[in-house]
Design a protein around this motif. Structure first.
Motif, PDB file in Angstrom:
ATOM      1  N   PHE A  18       0.989  -1.308   0.033  1.00  0.00           N
ATOM      2  CA  PHE A  18       0.054   0.029  -0.029  1.00  0.00           C
ATOM      3  C   PHE A  18       0.939   1.157   0.202  1.00  0.00           C
ATOM      4  O   PHE A  18       1.423   1.643   0.991  1.00  0.00           O
ATOM      5  CB  PHE A  18      -0.901  -0.042   1.271  1.00  0.00           C
ATOM      6  N   LYS A  27       0.589   4.517  -0.343  1.00  0.00           N
ATOM      7  CA  LYS A  27       0.366   5.947   0.341  1.00  0.00           C
ATOM      8  C   LYS A  27      -1.091   5.929   0.963  1.00  0.00           C
ATOM      9  O   LYS A  27      -1.836   4.906   0.739  1.00  0.00           O
ATOM     10  CB  LYS A  27       0.400   7.036  -0.744  1.00  0.00           C
ATOM     11  N   PRO A  28      -1.205   6.852   1.788  1.00  0.00           N
ATOM     12  CA  PRO A  28      -2.608   6.974   2.428  1.00  0.00           C
ATOM     13  C   PRO A  28      -3.633   6.946   1.488  1.00  0.00           C
ATOM     14  O   PRO A  28      -3.619   7.509   0.398  1.00  0.00           O
ATOM     15  CB  PRO A  28      -2.448   8.076   3.316  1.00  0.00           C
ATOM     16  N   SER A  29      -4.672   6.277   1.750  1.00  0.00           N
ATOM     17  CA  SER A  29      -5.690   6.262   0.721  1.00  0.00           C
ATOM     18  C   SER A  29      -7.198   5.957   1.475  1.00  0.00           C
ATOM     19  O   SER A  29      -7.246   5.401   2.676  1.00  0.00           O
ATOM     20  CB  SER A  29      -5.673   5.139  -0.158  1.00  0.00           C
ATOM     21  N   ASP A  88       5.775   2.703   6.346  1.00  0.00           N
ATOM     22  CA  ASP A  88       6.450   4.148   6.213  1.00  0.00           C
ATOM     23  C   ASP A  88       6.315   4.635   7.410  1.00  0.00           C
ATOM     24  O   ASP A  88       5.249   5.306   7.470  1.00  0.00           O
ATOM     25  CB  ASP A  88       5.655   4.869   4.897  1.00  0.00           C
ATOM     26  N   VAL A 118       4.863   8.371   8.055  1.00  0.00           N
ATOM     27  CA  VAL A 118       3.197   8.412   8.059  1.00  0.00           C
ATOM     28  C   VAL A 118       2.722   7.572   9.235  1.00  0.00           C
ATOM     29  O   VAL A 118       1.946   8.271  10.202  1.00  0.00           O
ATOM     30  CB  VAL A 118       2.375   7.629   6.935  1.00  0.00           C
ATOM     31  N   THR A 147      -3.353   3.392  12.567  1.00  0.00           N
ATOM     32  CA  THR A 147      -3.216   2.699  11.726  1.00  0.00           C
ATOM     33  C   THR A 147      -3.726   1.300  11.627  1.00  0.00           C
ATOM     34  O   THR A 147      -3.239   0.563  12.700  1.00  0.00           O
ATOM     35  CB  THR A 147      -1.835   2.713  11.235  1.00  0.00           C
ATOM     36  N   GLY A 161      -5.696  -2.956   4.909  1.00  0.00           N
ATOM     37  CA  GLY A 161      -5.436  -1.604   4.521  1.00  0.00           C
ATOM     38  C   GLY A 161      -6.474  -0.676   4.830  1.00  0.00           C
ATOM     39  O   GLY A 161      -6.016   0.585   5.067  1.00  0.00           O
ATOM     40  N   GLU A 199      -8.650   8.088   5.408  1.00  0.00           N
ATOM     41  CA  GLU A 199      -7.491   8.051   5.017  1.00  0.00           C
ATOM     42  C   GLU A 199      -6.472   8.129   5.874  1.00  0.00           C
ATOM     43  O   GLU A 199      -5.343   7.359   5.883  1.00  0.00           O
ATOM     44  CB  GLU A 199      -7.347   9.115   3.723  1.00  0.00           C
ATOM     45  N   SER A 210      -5.613   4.615   7.303  1.00  0.00           N
ATOM     46  CA  SER A 210      -5.240   3.632   6.246  1.00  0.00           C
ATOM     47  C   SER A 210      -3.897   2.997   6.628  1.00  0.00           C
ATOM     48  O   SER A 210      -2.959   3.697   7.365  1.00  0.00           O
ATOM     49  CB  SER A 210      -5.383   4.219   5.088  1.00  0.00           C
ATOM     50  N   VAL A 221      -0.203   1.968   5.403  1.00  0.00           N
ATOM     51  CA  VAL A 221       0.699   2.492   4.557  1.00  0.00           C
ATOM     52  C   VAL A 221       2.047   1.672   4.663  1.00  0.00           C
ATOM     53  O   VAL A 221       2.819   1.860   5.634  1.00  0.00           O
ATOM     54  CB  VAL A 221       1.357   3.860   4.508  1.00  0.00           C
TER      55      VAL A 221
END
Length: 230
Positions: free
Chosen positions: A29, A31-33, A60, A63, A71, A158, A170, A173, A175
């Motif tokens: 994954f 990036k944040p989404s 990551d 983040v 998260t 995710g 987001e 999410s 990452v």
């Protein structure tokens, strides 16, 4: 040519509906989404009085390791609500069973850019709960004694679904990379969990969710990482 197009029209929906087995693969994954996730279909219902949940994770940290960030690491939700969720949040790890407020919280080393083997164990008869990081067990806690995890839900990686595969945030999410997500309907021994760190698994076959055979469907910006990167 017309026959070929007709066949493709039949096959494409089947191909896009999902795939089976993630042996030696991972999910990335990037990036944040608010719309990227993977739905997993276990081989048997999550109707559990005990479980061991294991997975391999890297993130990551710029983040995920922000002090005020939540998260989601693993989400299992039924129509009645959050049934089994694992988080890294506010600098700790947490397990929630049929709750989004009352959980078991652990101040253990946070995830990093390097792969971490993470397992969570719980059994109803005693309520004994623990997190395992790279084969090392946390202190035990008593959580949700005599509880039972209910079947009929969806396993999502995710995102944290606040409704039926919806209500994503987001800022919650995942990452990074996830692989080797497996669930057993019992508490594995310490030696068996430590063996999870090895490339060749010698413990009992995962009998609830098996990464090697699980049916999965990718949605949004998620990469299936091939074996050469593992």
């Amino acid at each position: 040519m017309k026959t070929v197009l007709v066949l493709l029209g039949v096959l494409l929906p089947l191909i896009s509906s999902g795939q089976s087995g993630l042996t030696d693969k991972g999910l990335f994954f990037p990036k944040p989404s608010a719309n990227s996730y993977v739905k997993l279909t276990p081989q048997k219902p999550l109707n559990l009085k005990a479980f061991t949940l294991c997975m391999r994770l890297s993130v990551d940290p710029t983040v995920v390791n922000q002090g005020n960030r939540e998260t989601i690491l693993f989400a299992y939700r039924t129509q009645n609500g959050d049934e089994l969720n694992v988080w890294q949040e506010y600098g700790k790890f947490s397990l929630y069973l049929r709750s989004s407020t009352e959980g078991a919280f652990y101040a253990i080393p946070l995830l990093s850019i390097f792969r971490t083997n993470l397992c969570v164990t719980w059994e109803s008869s005693t309520g004994l709960t623990a997190f395992w990081v790279d084969g090392r067990r946390s202190t035990l806690q008593v959580y949700r004694k005599n509880h039972k995890v209910q079947s009929g839900g969806a396993v999502v990686l995710g995102q944290d679904p606040d409704s039926d595969l919806g209500g994503f945030d987001e800022d919650q999410s995942f990452v990074g990379e996830i692989s080797d997500v497996n669930i057993w309907d019992s508490v594995l021994t310490g030696d068996e969990i430590r063996n999870f760190n090895d490339k060749v698994w010698v413990g009992p076959e995962p009998n609830v969710l098996n990464w090697n055979t699980v049916w999965y469907k990718v949605n949004g910006n998620v990469f299936v990482v091939p074996e050469k990167y593992k």
